[in-house]
Scaffold this motif. Structure first.
Motif, PDB file in Angstrom:
ATOM      1  N   THR A   1     -28.427  47.634   7.072  1.00 41.52           N
ATOM      2  CA  THR A   1     -28.585  46.369   6.364  1.00 41.52           C
ATOM      3  C   THR A   1     -27.320  45.593   6.833  1.00 41.52           C
ATOM      4  O   THR A   1     -26.389  45.977   7.587  1.00 41.52           O
ATOM      5  N   HIS A   2     -27.454  44.103   6.695  1.00 46.31           N
ATOM      6  CA  HIS A   2     -26.411  43.303   7.093  1.00 46.31           C
ATOM      7  C   HIS A   2     -26.017  42.396   5.712  1.00 46.31           C
ATOM      8  O   HIS A   2     -26.870  42.014   4.904  1.00 46.31           O
ATOM      9  N   ALA A   3     -24.576  42.239   5.607  1.00 54.04           N
ATOM     10  CA  ALA A   3     -24.143  41.516   4.393  1.00 54.04           C
ATOM     11  C   ALA A   3     -23.247  40.587   4.713  1.00 54.04           C
ATOM     12  O   ALA A   3     -22.644  40.461   5.919  1.00 54.04           O
ATOM     13  N   VAL A   4     -23.020  39.541   3.939  1.00 54.77           N
ATOM     14  CA  VAL A   4     -22.105  38.491   4.401  1.00 54.77           C
ATOM     15  C   VAL A   4     -20.922  38.354   3.295  1.00 54.77           C
ATOM     16  O   VAL A   4     -21.339  38.534   1.931  1.00 54.77           O
ATOM     17  N   HIS A   5     -19.552  38.472   3.381  1.00 52.61           N
ATOM     18  CA  HIS A   5     -18.637  38.303   2.513  1.00 52.61           C
ATOM     19  C   HIS A   5     -18.076  37.103   2.836  1.00 52.61           C
ATOM     20  O   HIS A   5     -17.474  36.795   4.065  1.00 52.61           O
ATOM     21  N   LEU A   6     -17.412  36.281   1.636  1.00 60.24           N
ATOM     22  CA  LEU A   6     -16.637  35.246   2.014  1.00 60.24           C
ATOM     23  C   LEU A   6     -15.017  35.293   1.361  1.00 60.24           C
ATOM     24  O   LEU A   6     -15.112  35.719   0.113  1.00 60.24           O
ATOM     25  N   ILE A   7     -14.137  35.389   2.129  1.00 62.20           N
ATOM     26  CA  ILE A   7     -12.826  35.166   1.808  1.00 62.20           C
ATOM     27  C   ILE A   7     -12.469  33.948   1.207  1.00 62.20           C
ATOM     28  O   ILE A   7     -12.284  33.109   2.079  1.00 62.20           O
ATOM     29  N   GLY A   8     -12.121  33.532   0.038  1.00 56.39           N
ATOM     30  CA  GLY A   8     -11.725  32.398  -0.458  1.00 56.39           C
ATOM     31  C   GLY A   8     -10.411  32.119  -0.803  1.00 56.39           C
ATOM     32  O   GLY A   8     -10.048  32.930  -1.707  1.00 56.39           O
ATOM     33  N   ARG A   9      -9.620  31.095  -0.274  1.00 57.53           N
ATOM     34  CA  ARG A   9      -8.267  30.846  -0.658  1.00 57.53           C
ATOM     35  C   ARG A   9      -8.099  29.556  -1.427  1.00 57.53           C
ATOM     36  O   ARG A   9      -8.848  28.470  -1.143  1.00 57.53           O
TER      37      ARG A   9
ATOM     38  N   LEU B 151     -26.352  40.398   0.749  1.00 58.09           N
ATOM     39  CA  LEU B 151     -27.310  40.884   1.875  1.00 58.09           C
ATOM     40  C   LEU B 151     -27.962  39.824   2.527  1.00 58.09           C
ATOM     41  O   LEU B 151     -28.414  38.848   1.814  1.00 58.09           O
ATOM     42  N   VAL B 152     -28.140  40.075   3.641  1.00 56.44           N
ATOM     43  CA  VAL B 152     -29.047  39.073   4.540  1.00 56.44           C
ATOM     44  C   VAL B 152     -30.543  39.493   4.422  1.00 56.44           C
ATOM     45  O   VAL B 152     -30.890  40.550   4.627  1.00 56.44           O
ATOM     46  N   SER B 153     -31.128  38.541   3.849  1.00 53.20           N
ATOM     47  CA  SER B 153     -32.637  38.639   3.647  1.00 53.20           C
ATOM     48  C   SER B 153     -33.371  38.535   4.865  1.00 53.20           C
ATOM     49  O   SER B 153     -32.865  37.907   6.100  1.00 53.20           O
ATOM     50  N   ALA B 154     -34.767  39.045   4.715  1.00 46.89           N
ATOM     51  CA  ALA B 154     -35.362  39.213   6.256  1.00 46.89           C
ATOM     52  C   ALA B 154     -35.602  37.737   6.866  1.00 46.89           C
ATOM     53  O   ALA B 154     -35.705  37.752   8.063  1.00 46.89           O
ATOM     54  N   ASP B 155     -35.881  36.721   5.917  1.00 41.38           N
ATOM     55  CA  ASP B 155     -36.164  35.495   6.748  1.00 41.38           C
ATOM     56  C   ASP B 155     -35.021  34.634   6.798  1.00 41.38           C
ATOM     57  O   ASP B 155     -35.168  33.395   7.023  1.00 41.38           O
ATOM     58  N   GLU B 156     -33.842  35.208   6.736  1.00 44.09           N
ATOM     59  CA  GLU B 156     -32.404  34.304   6.930  1.00 44.09           C
ATOM     60  C   GLU B 156     -31.526  34.772   7.877  1.00 44.09           C
ATOM     61  O   GLU B 156     -31.719  35.977   8.429  1.00 44.09           O
ATOM     62  N   HIS B 157     -31.002  33.680   8.711  1.00 43.59           N
ATOM     63  CA  HIS B 157     -29.826  33.792   9.581  1.00 43.59           C
ATOM     64  C   HIS B 157     -28.697  33.950   8.387  1.00 43.59           C
ATOM     65  O   HIS B 157     -28.527  33.726   7.401  1.00 43.59           O
ATOM     66  N   ILE B 158     -27.728  34.610   9.210  1.00 42.50           N
ATOM     67  CA  ILE B 158     -26.415  34.663   8.479  1.00 42.50           C
ATOM     68  C   ILE B 158     -25.866  33.732   7.791  1.00 42.50           C
ATOM     69  O   ILE B 158     -25.427  33.668   6.778  1.00 42.50           O
ATOM     70  N   GLU B 159     -25.775  32.434   8.405  1.00 36.66           N
ATOM     71  CA  GLU B 159     -25.459  31.300   7.902  1.00 36.66           C
ATOM     72  C   GLU B 159     -26.219  30.864   6.884  1.00 36.66           C
ATOM     73  O   GLU B 159     -25.532  30.151   5.904  1.00 36.66           O
ATOM     74  N   GLN B 160     -27.363  31.173   6.808  1.00 32.94           N
ATOM     75  CA  GLN B 160     -28.296  30.815   5.547  1.00 32.94           C
ATOM     76  C   GLN B 160     -27.786  31.619   4.311  1.00 32.94           C
ATOM     77  O   GLN B 160     -27.851  31.103   3.083  1.00 32.94           O
ATOM     78  N   THR B 161     -27.596  33.071   4.636  1.00 33.92           N
ATOM     79  CA  THR B 161     -27.060  33.758   3.500  1.00 33.92           C
ATOM     80  C   THR B 161     -25.958  33.279   3.060  1.00 33.92           C
ATOM     81  O   THR B 161     -25.527  33.393   1.844  1.00 33.92           O
ATOM     82  N   LEU B 162     -24.858  33.041   4.077  1.00 34.87           N
ATOM     83  CA  LEU B 162     -23.509  32.393   3.369  1.00 34.87           C
ATOM     84  C   LEU B 162     -23.835  31.223   2.595  1.00 34.87           C
ATOM     85  O   LEU B 162     -23.158  30.946   1.416  1.00 34.87           O
ATOM     86  N   GLU B 163     -24.612  30.289   2.805  1.00 36.92           N
ATOM     87  CA  GLU B 163     -24.828  29.226   2.127  1.00 36.92           C
ATOM     88  C   GLU B 163     -25.471  29.472   0.794  1.00 36.92           C
ATOM     89  O   GLU B 163     -25.199  28.915  -0.337  1.00 36.92           O
ATOM     90  N   ARG B 164     -26.529  30.216   0.762  1.00 36.47           N
ATOM     91  CA  ARG B 164     -27.358  30.413  -0.595  1.00 36.47           C
ATOM     92  C   ARG B 164     -26.356  31.437  -1.489  1.00 36.47           C
ATOM     93  O   ARG B 164     -26.259  31.300  -2.591  1.00 36.47           O
TER      94      ARG B 164
ATOM     95  N   LEU C 129     -20.559  26.856  -5.484  1.00 36.95           N
ATOM     96  CA  LEU C 129     -20.158  26.221  -4.650  1.00 36.95           C
ATOM     97  C   LEU C 129     -20.926  25.959  -3.484  1.00 36.95           C
ATOM     98  O   LEU C 129     -21.606  26.693  -2.780  1.00 36.95           O
ATOM     99  N   ARG C 130     -20.860  24.676  -2.994  1.00 33.54           N
ATOM    100  CA  ARG C 130     -21.487  24.205  -1.787  1.00 33.54           C
ATOM    101  C   ARG C 130     -20.322  24.388  -0.554  1.00 33.54           C
ATOM    102  O   ARG C 130     -19.274  24.271  -0.626  1.00 33.54           O
ATOM    103  N   LEU C 131     -21.093  24.560   0.689  1.00 32.78           N
ATOM    104  CA  LEU C 131     -20.339  24.659   1.822  1.00 32.78           C
ATOM    105  C   LEU C 131     -19.390  23.612   1.944  1.00 32.78           C
ATOM    106  O   LEU C 131     -18.264  23.569   2.462  1.00 32.78           O
ATOM    107  N   SER C 132     -19.815  22.265   1.605  1.00 35.60           N
ATOM    108  CA  SER C 132     -19.055  21.285   1.677  1.00 35.60           C
ATOM    109  C   SER C 132     -17.820  21.099   0.772  1.00 35.60           C
ATOM    110  O   SER C 132     -16.873  20.158   1.037  1.00 35.60           O
ATOM    111  N   GLN C 133     -17.719  22.070  -0.133  1.00 36.14           N
ATOM    112  CA  GLN C 133     -16.571  22.231  -1.081  1.00 36.14           C
ATOM    113  C   GLN C 133     -15.468  22.949  -0.266  1.00 36.14           C
ATOM    114  O   GLN C 133     -14.536  23.307  -0.945  1.00 36.14           O
ATOM    115  N   LEU C 134     -15.872  23.463   0.788  1.00 35.41           N
ATOM    116  CA  LEU C 134     -14.905  24.569   1.613  1.00 35.41           C
ATOM    117  C   LEU C 134     -14.398  23.795   2.723  1.00 35.41           C
ATOM    118  O   LEU C 134     -14.971  23.018   3.474  1.00 35.41           O
ATOM    119  N   ASP C 135     -12.855  24.100   2.900  1.00 31.89           N
ATOM    120  CA  ASP C 135     -12.244  23.736   4.159  1.00 31.89           C
ATOM    121  C   ASP C 135     -12.085  24.768   5.062  1.00 31.89           C
ATOM    122  O   ASP C 135     -11.948  26.087   4.601  1.00 31.89           O
TER     123      ASP C 135
END
Length: 263
Positions: free
Chosen positions: A119-127, A156-169, A177-183
């Motif tokens: 499987t593939h997963a995405v993790h976000l470190i937020g400061r 987890l990254v779903s079958a129909d997603e790219h990694i960046e789409q999983t990050l956003e979702r 949080l929306r990605l626009s709220q991240l620097d």
């Protein structure tokens, strides 16, 4: 900052926990069409699958799933669910990759561990702007690691997603949080976890991202899978990691990319 003896031993133990061979022997698992190795299975489970009339045959190279891949995998996943051998059913399809990492089929998320499917997963470190870390405590009713601490977001990254789409979702679903709220959002490599689980064997590639929350941005869970968020200092985070209060995957991500033991 030089590592203390305690931190050095903890890091060594963490890396060992993230790379453990299966508790019992497993045979390679193949798709017949397209021909590709996609996972592994315990021989006793494979015999049960074959005995139940599912599209699986034995060969010298392991076990082969026959017929149209998605349909065959759906039948196997449903049987595993009915026998109580899968994790919680999610009605979520994940990609099934070949040995080169190319998606060749799809399967219900609940069935990936019994079949040793990667499987593939995405993790976000937020400061925060001050350099503190936003972390979440997993909901107490989670089927995996309830109540333990985690990165700001992981999913987890779903079958129909790219990694960046999983990050956003997932950033929205888990942290509101929306990605626009991240620097300064950027990718930070990946780590891989291999270890036995109650329901089978886990092989997971974790794609790491990090970012700073813009002033006024505060995480608020949307999907009910988070008990609470905290913004903790690097020192407090280090101690919580050394106390094994985090999931293995989150600890591995923070140890590699969070900078908590290097600054």
């Amino acid at each position: 900052m030089s590592l203390t003896t305690e931190a050095t031993h903890w890091l060594q133990r963490l890396r060992e926990r993230a790379d453990i061979a299966p508790a019992r022997p497993r045979d390679p698992l193949w798709l017949a069409a397209p021909q590709a190795r996609v996972g592994s299975v315990e021989p006793a489970l494979a015999e049960r699958l074959r005995g139940a009339g599912l599209p699986l045959r034995a060969a010298d190279a392991g076990w082969w799933i026959e017929g149209e891949a998605d349909a065959a995998l759906a039948r196997i996943a449903q049987w595993l669910h009915e026998q109580g051998l899968a994790s919680r059913w999610r009605n979520e399809l994940l990609a099934v990759d070949d040995a080169q990492g190319t998606p060749v089929a799809r399967i219900e998320r609940a069935a990936v561990r019994p079949l040793g499917i990667t499987t593939h997963a995405v993790h976000l470190i937020g400061r925060s702007a001050e350099g503190h870390h936003w972390v979440q405590q997993r909901a107490l009713d989670k089927s995996t690691d309830p109540g333990l601490w985690d990165t700001l977001m992981g999913g987890l990254v779903s079958a129909d997603e790219h990694i960046e789409q999983t990050l956003e979702r997932e950033t929205w679903e888990e942290a509101g949080l929306r990605l626009s709220q991240l620097d300064a959002l950027r990718a930070h490599g990946r780590v891989t976890v291999r270890r036995p689980l109650r329901e089978g064997y886990m092989v997971e590639h974790i794609h790491i991202f990090e970012a700073t929350l813009k002033p006024g941005a505060v995480p608020v869970n949307q999907d009910g899978e988070v008990a609470q968020f905290e913004c903790v200092s690097p020192a407090a985070l280090r101690q919580r990691l050394l106390d094994d209060a985090f999931t293995l995957e989150a600890a591995l991500v923070l140890a590699q990319a969070g900078g908590v033991f290097t600054a």
